[in-house]
Design a protein around this motif. Structure first.
Motif, short mmCIF file in Angstrom:
data_model
loop_
_atom_site.label_atom_id
_atom_site.label_comp_id
_atom_site.label_asym_id
_atom_site.label_seq_id
_atom_site.Cartn_x
_atom_site.Cartn_y
_atom_site.Cartn_z
N ALA A 205 11.36 1.46 6.36
CA ALA A 205 11.61 2.83 6.80
C ALA A 205 9.12 3.19 6.71
N LYS A 206 9.00 3.96 7.22
CA LYS A 206 7.70 4.67 7.27
C LYS A 206 7.08 5.17 5.98
N ILE A 207 5.71 4.89 5.62
CA ILE A 207 5.05 4.96 4.35
C ILE A 207 5.53 5.98 4.39
N GLY A 208 6.03 6.54 2.52
CA GLY A 208 6.06 7.61 2.38
C GLY A 208 7.44 8.13 2.03
N ALA A 209 8.29 7.25 3.57
CA ALA A 209 9.97 7.60 3.75
C ALA A 209 11.06 6.86 3.25
N GLY A 210 10.49 6.42 1.64
CA GLY A 210 11.78 4.91 1.48
C GLY A 210 11.37 4.97 0.37
N TYR A 211 12.34 4.71 -0.49
CA TYR A 211 12.54 4.43 -1.97
C TYR A 211 11.80 4.00 -2.79
N LEU A 212 10.22 2.88 -1.93
CA LEU A 212 8.79 3.18 -2.19
C LEU A 212 8.03 3.92 -2.75
N GLY A 213 7.94 4.74 -1.53
CA GLY A 213 7.14 6.24 -1.92
C GLY A 213 5.58 5.57 -1.86
N THR A 214 5.09 6.55 -1.76
CA THR A 214 3.46 6.61 -0.85
C THR A 214 2.65 6.51 -2.61
N ALA A 215 3.66 6.75 -3.41
CA ALA A 215 2.34 6.71 -5.15
C ALA A 215 2.33 4.92 -4.81
N ALA A 216 3.56 4.74 -4.26
CA ALA A 216 3.34 2.94 -4.75
C ALA A 216 2.83 2.02 -3.68
N PHE A 217 2.71 2.56 -2.97
CA PHE A 217 1.43 2.28 -1.46
C PHE A 217 0.05 2.13 -2.64
N ASP A 218 -0.07 3.14 -2.66
CA ASP A 218 -1.63 3.71 -3.62
C ASP A 218 -1.80 2.18 -4.43
N ARG A 219 -1.07 2.32 -4.83
CA ARG A 219 -1.35 0.90 -5.96
C ARG A 219 -1.60 -0.64 -5.26
N ILE A 220 -0.71 -0.42 -4.59
CA ILE A 220 -0.38 -1.67 -3.59
C ILE A 220 -2.33 -1.91 -3.24
N ILE A 221 -2.46 -0.84 -2.07
CA ILE A 221 -3.71 -0.90 -1.57
C ILE A 221 -4.95 -1.63 -2.74
N ASN A 222 -4.72 -1.11 -3.37
CA ASN A 222 -5.91 -0.55 -4.18
C ASN A 222 -5.84 -1.84 -5.48
N HIS A 223 -4.88 -2.71 -5.44
CA HIS A 223 -4.39 -4.22 -6.94
C HIS A 223 -5.83 -4.34 -6.51
N PRO A 224 -6.06 -5.02 -7.54
CA PRO A 224 -7.02 -6.06 -7.44
C PRO A 224 -6.90 -7.29 -6.98
N ALA A 225 -6.00 -7.41 -6.98
CA ALA A 225 -5.05 -9.38 -6.84
C ALA A 225 -5.18 -8.75 -5.19
N LEU A 226 -4.84 -7.99 -4.39
CA LEU A 226 -4.45 -7.59 -3.01
C LEU A 226 -5.37 -7.09 -2.08
N ARG A 227 -6.39 -6.08 -2.51
CA ARG A 227 -7.18 -5.29 -2.37
C ARG A 227 -7.95 -5.84 -1.32
N HIS A 228 -8.26 -7.78 -0.86
CA HIS A 228 -9.58 -8.50 -0.39
C HIS A 228 -7.90 -8.73 1.43
N LEU A 229 -6.96 -8.49 1.25
CA LEU A 229 -6.01 -9.18 1.81
C LEU A 229 -5.98 -8.67 2.85
N PRO A 230 -5.38 -8.64 4.28
CA PRO A 230 -4.79 -7.80 5.20
C PRO A 230 -3.75 -6.77 5.44
#
Length: 277
Positions: free
Chosen positions: A227-252
């Motif tokens: 689904a598009k970002i924010g249009a599914g069961y994960l939700g926009t707030a989850a992606f905020d946490r994912i892209i800013n997580h210190p273990a993930l933020r350096h990845l493509p």
């Protein structure tokens, strides 16, 4: 640096893909090595590849991710299907040397009723046949939703494959947010817990790329519908946490959402607005 991009088509040429990525605000991208539903690969134009390499260097792109076609299944019970997968993977890795040092992702496959142990063994066998010490590409196993006889719905299954590959330093993992949620890992509600489990079983040092997709289905559905970002069961707030997580933020981060270019541009802008530098 925030490496964010989407899936693009190389039909107009490889440098053209880079220019398209720049036009929508991307700093990386993913592409199919050949027809995703077929077997034929377009001949490589070395000058076009060099032009793309020059563009990547000039604009500070992050690692690119090439994606194997969906038609390969290295753990099929059919020997001809397995041989097609082996030949395709081997050819793709040779072609990737025109873009040295990048990433190549594939779906591990479906064991087609042979059982998980047989499927894992056949995948590792194929990788041991095609990987060579001179390859500069890192091959990524993708986390899967666990539907049907898919291999890779559990972190333990990917670890088993990695443990059986001789040239293990050539291997990594691509985590798909839709797939892991559908597989039952609560990446939206317990990101730290999922990453702790990933680290315990596989190791976060193996994680080399993120497919960033929302899911049309709830946690543990085993369906695999993006689904598009924010249009599914994960939700926009989850992606905020994912892209800013210190273990993930350096990845493509690569979008595989159901979009055209304008939709990808909007999602890239959204995710950039959420990024905390």
């Amino acid at each position: 640096m925030f490496f964010i991009g989407c899936h693009l088509s190389p039909s107009a040429g490889y440098r053209a893909m880079g220019e398209t990525a720049l036009s929508i605000g991307a700093s990386t991208f993913q592409f199919f090595t050949r027809n995703p539903r077929g077997s034929r690969a377009k001949a490589i134009d070395p000058s076009d590849m060099q032009a793309l390499r020059d563009l990547l260097d000039a604009h500070g792109f992050g690692p690119l991710v090439a994606h194997a076609p969906y038609t390969i299944n290295p753990c099929s019970k059919d020997a001809r299907t397995r041989e097609f997968a082996r030949l395709t993977l081997a050819d793709d890795l040779q072609r990737m040397e025109y873009l040295p040092g990048q990433l190549y992702n594939f779906h591990p496959g479906s064991h087609t009723g042979q059982g998980m142990e047989a499927g894992i063994s056949l995948i590792a066998e194929t990788l041991n046949e095609i990987l060579t010490p001179d390859h500069t590409t890192t091959v990524l196993l993708e986390t899967m939703a666990g539907k049907g006889t898919e291999v890779g719905g559990r972190f333990e299954e990917l670890r088993e494959i990695l443990d059986r590959v001789t040239l293990t330093e050539k291997m990594g993992v691509c985590l798909d947010t839709c797939h892991v949620s559908d597989a039952g890992y609560d990446i939206a509600g317990d990101l730290d817990g999922v990453l702790t489990e990933f680290d315990r079983i596989i190791g976060l040092d193996r994680l080399r790329a993120i497919h960033i997709n929302d899911s049309l289905n709830p946690l543990g559905a085993h369906k695999d519908r993006h689904a598009k970002i924010g249009a599914g069961y994960l939700g926009t707030a989850a992606f905020d946490r994912i892209i800013n997580h210190p273990a993930l933020r350096h990845l493509p981060f690569l979008l595989e959402t159901p979009n055209e270019l304008d939709g990808y541009a909007a999602e890239i802008a959204l995710l950039r607005s959420l990024r905390k530098e």
